[in-house]
Design a protein around this motif. Structure first.
Motif, PDB file in Angstrom:
ATOM      1  N   LEU A  46       0.689  -1.194   0.089  1.00  0.00           N
ATOM      2  CA  LEU A  46       0.189  -0.101   0.052  1.00  0.00           C
ATOM      3  C   LEU A  46       0.840   1.189  -0.220  1.00  0.00           C
ATOM      4  O   LEU A  46       0.484   2.459  -0.529  1.00  0.00           O
ATOM      5  N   ILE A  47       2.076   1.242   0.503  1.00  0.00           N
ATOM      6  CA  ILE A  47       2.831   2.308   0.712  1.00  0.00           C
ATOM      7  C   ILE A  47       3.436   2.883  -0.631  1.00  0.00           C
ATOM      8  O   ILE A  47       3.574   4.090  -0.865  1.00  0.00           O
ATOM      9  N   ASN A  48       3.906   2.127  -1.732  1.00  0.00           N
ATOM     10  CA  ASN A  48       4.134   2.473  -2.782  1.00  0.00           C
ATOM     11  C   ASN A  48       3.296   2.539  -3.931  1.00  0.00           C
ATOM     12  O   ASN A  48       3.664   2.696  -5.012  1.00  0.00           O
ATOM     13  N   GLY A  49       1.672   1.968  -3.624  1.00  0.00           N
ATOM     14  CA  GLY A  49       0.794   2.147  -4.688  1.00  0.00           C
ATOM     15  C   GLY A  49       0.988   0.956  -5.321  1.00  0.00           C
ATOM     16  O   GLY A  49       0.037   0.713  -6.464  1.00  0.00           O
ATOM     17  N   LEU A  50       1.646  -0.107  -5.109  1.00  0.00           N
ATOM     18  CA  LEU A  50       1.477  -1.396  -5.938  1.00  0.00           C
ATOM     19  C   LEU A  50       0.178  -2.217  -5.386  1.00  0.00           C
ATOM     20  O   LEU A  50      -0.590  -2.784  -6.206  1.00  0.00           O
ATOM     21  N   HIS A  63       1.477  12.657  -1.099  1.00  0.00           N
ATOM     22  CA  HIS A  63       0.912  12.242  -2.215  1.00  0.00           C
ATOM     23  C   HIS A  63      -0.061  11.065  -1.991  1.00  0.00           C
ATOM     24  O   HIS A  63       0.238  10.043  -1.233  1.00  0.00           O
ATOM     25  N   ASP A  64      -1.376  10.912  -2.539  1.00  0.00           N
ATOM     26  CA  ASP A  64      -2.240   9.942  -2.294  1.00  0.00           C
ATOM     27  C   ASP A  64      -1.791   8.761  -2.948  1.00  0.00           C
ATOM     28  O   ASP A  64      -1.521   8.925  -4.279  1.00  0.00           O
ATOM     29  N   THR A  65      -1.600   7.486  -2.738  1.00  0.00           N
ATOM     30  CA  THR A  65      -1.152   6.396  -3.199  1.00  0.00           C
ATOM     31  C   THR A  65      -1.972   5.979  -4.475  1.00  0.00           C
ATOM     32  O   THR A  65      -1.648   5.163  -5.261  1.00  0.00           O
ATOM     33  N   ALA A  66      -3.230   6.182  -4.149  1.00  0.00           N
ATOM     34  CA  ALA A  66      -4.232   5.590  -5.208  1.00  0.00           C
ATOM     35  C   ALA A  66      -4.469   6.515  -6.446  1.00  0.00           C
ATOM     36  O   ALA A  66      -4.693   6.030  -7.630  1.00  0.00           O
ATOM     37  N   THR A  67      -4.346   8.033  -6.236  1.00  0.00           N
ATOM     38  CA  THR A  67      -4.487   8.858  -7.182  1.00  0.00           C
ATOM     39  C   THR A  67      -3.059   9.562  -7.660  1.00  0.00           C
ATOM     40  O   THR A  67      -3.299  10.301  -9.050  1.00  0.00           O
ATOM     41  N   GLU A  68      -2.103   9.463  -7.252  1.00  0.00           N
ATOM     42  CA  GLU A  68      -0.844   9.962  -7.581  1.00  0.00           C
ATOM     43  C   GLU A  68       0.148   8.769  -7.573  1.00  0.00           C
ATOM     44  O   GLU A  68       1.347   9.141  -6.954  1.00  0.00           O
ATOM     45  N   THR A  69      -0.111   7.850  -8.016  1.00  0.00           N
ATOM     46  CA  THR A  69       0.654   6.588  -7.985  1.00  0.00           C
ATOM     47  C   THR A  69       2.310   6.919  -8.605  1.00  0.00           C
ATOM     48  O   THR A  69       3.167   6.526  -7.894  1.00  0.00           O
TER      49      THR A  69
END
Length: 225
Positions: A46-50, A63-69
């Motif tokens: 979850l921390i780096n958007g994987l 930075h939001d991990t879901a929208t600013e991957t």
């Protein structure tokens, strides 16, 4: 590094892989432990958007991990448990350069950044070697070098000493200790985690202990008696 979880949880096909958790991570070195299937890798991804949260949200340096991957992945590099899955091209230096080009690095800068990353880990002599010729420890360092070349502020490693012999384990452990970047390590290697600033223990998809490594490791051991 400023990482914030706000009621972030993950469910897959009706199964709760990670129950909602809220916390902030700002320590330099953080260890994540727990049995297989406990939710620790899901938490780290979850921390780096994987992995994207299905409830709540996660922010990395704002930075939001879901929208600013893409912005998040530039901040947080991930070294996978099986480094062979991370090395695509047969020649190591070419593989590292490929990752840099994919991030928009100018061709003229790729070679310098590639060799700088290899030199940091003392493996510049492996630059022209083929991945299938490398030992387990060399593969782990090669995957780490590929991540370091992209200059992240955080490096996440998933079981970096898994299945390594004592010599290669020591080499990889020393490499991790030398990193100036913030580090998060998922591991069953309790000796590695013991020297960190903070540890998190997961069980059955829940965060069940958070604090000083000695305390968290003791709790983990009591769960496995």
């Amino acid at each position: 590094m400023d990482i914030e979880f706000h009621e972030a949880g993950v469910s897959f096909e009706g199964r709760q892989a990670l129950h909602p958790v809220s916390l902030a991570l700002r320590e330099h070195r953080i260890g994540i432990i727990g049995l297989n299937g406990s939710g620790k890798t899901t938490f780290a991804r979850l921390i780096n958007g994987l992995t994207k949260p299905t409830t709540g949200h996660v922010r990395v340096n704002g930075h939001d991990t879901a929208t600013e991957t893409q912005a998040v992945m530039a901040e947080a590099g991930f070294v996978f448990q099986v480094p062979q899955n991370q090395i695509i091209l047969p020649i190591l230096k070419d593989d590292i350069a490929l990752g840099l080009k994919a991030r928009g690095t100018l061709k003229a800068d790729c070679e310098a950044k590639t060799f700088a990353a290899l030199s940091r880990l003392g493996i510049e002599h492996l630059a022209h070697r083929r991945a299938h010729e490398l030992s387990g420890g060399e593969l782990q360092l090669a995957a780490l070098a590929a991540v370091l070349a992209t200059e992240p502020s955080l490096v996440i490693l998933d079981e970096p000493t898994n299945q390594l012999d004592l010599k290669n384990r020591a080499i990889v452990t020393n490499a991790i200790a030398s990193l100036k970047e913030n580090v998060i390590v998922i591991s069953h290697d309790l000796d590695l985690i013991a020297g960190f600033d903070r540890a998190l223990l997961f069980g059955e998809g829940r965060l069940i202990e958070d604090g000083q490594p000695a305390t968290v490791i003791d709790r983990y051991r009591t769960l496995n008696l």
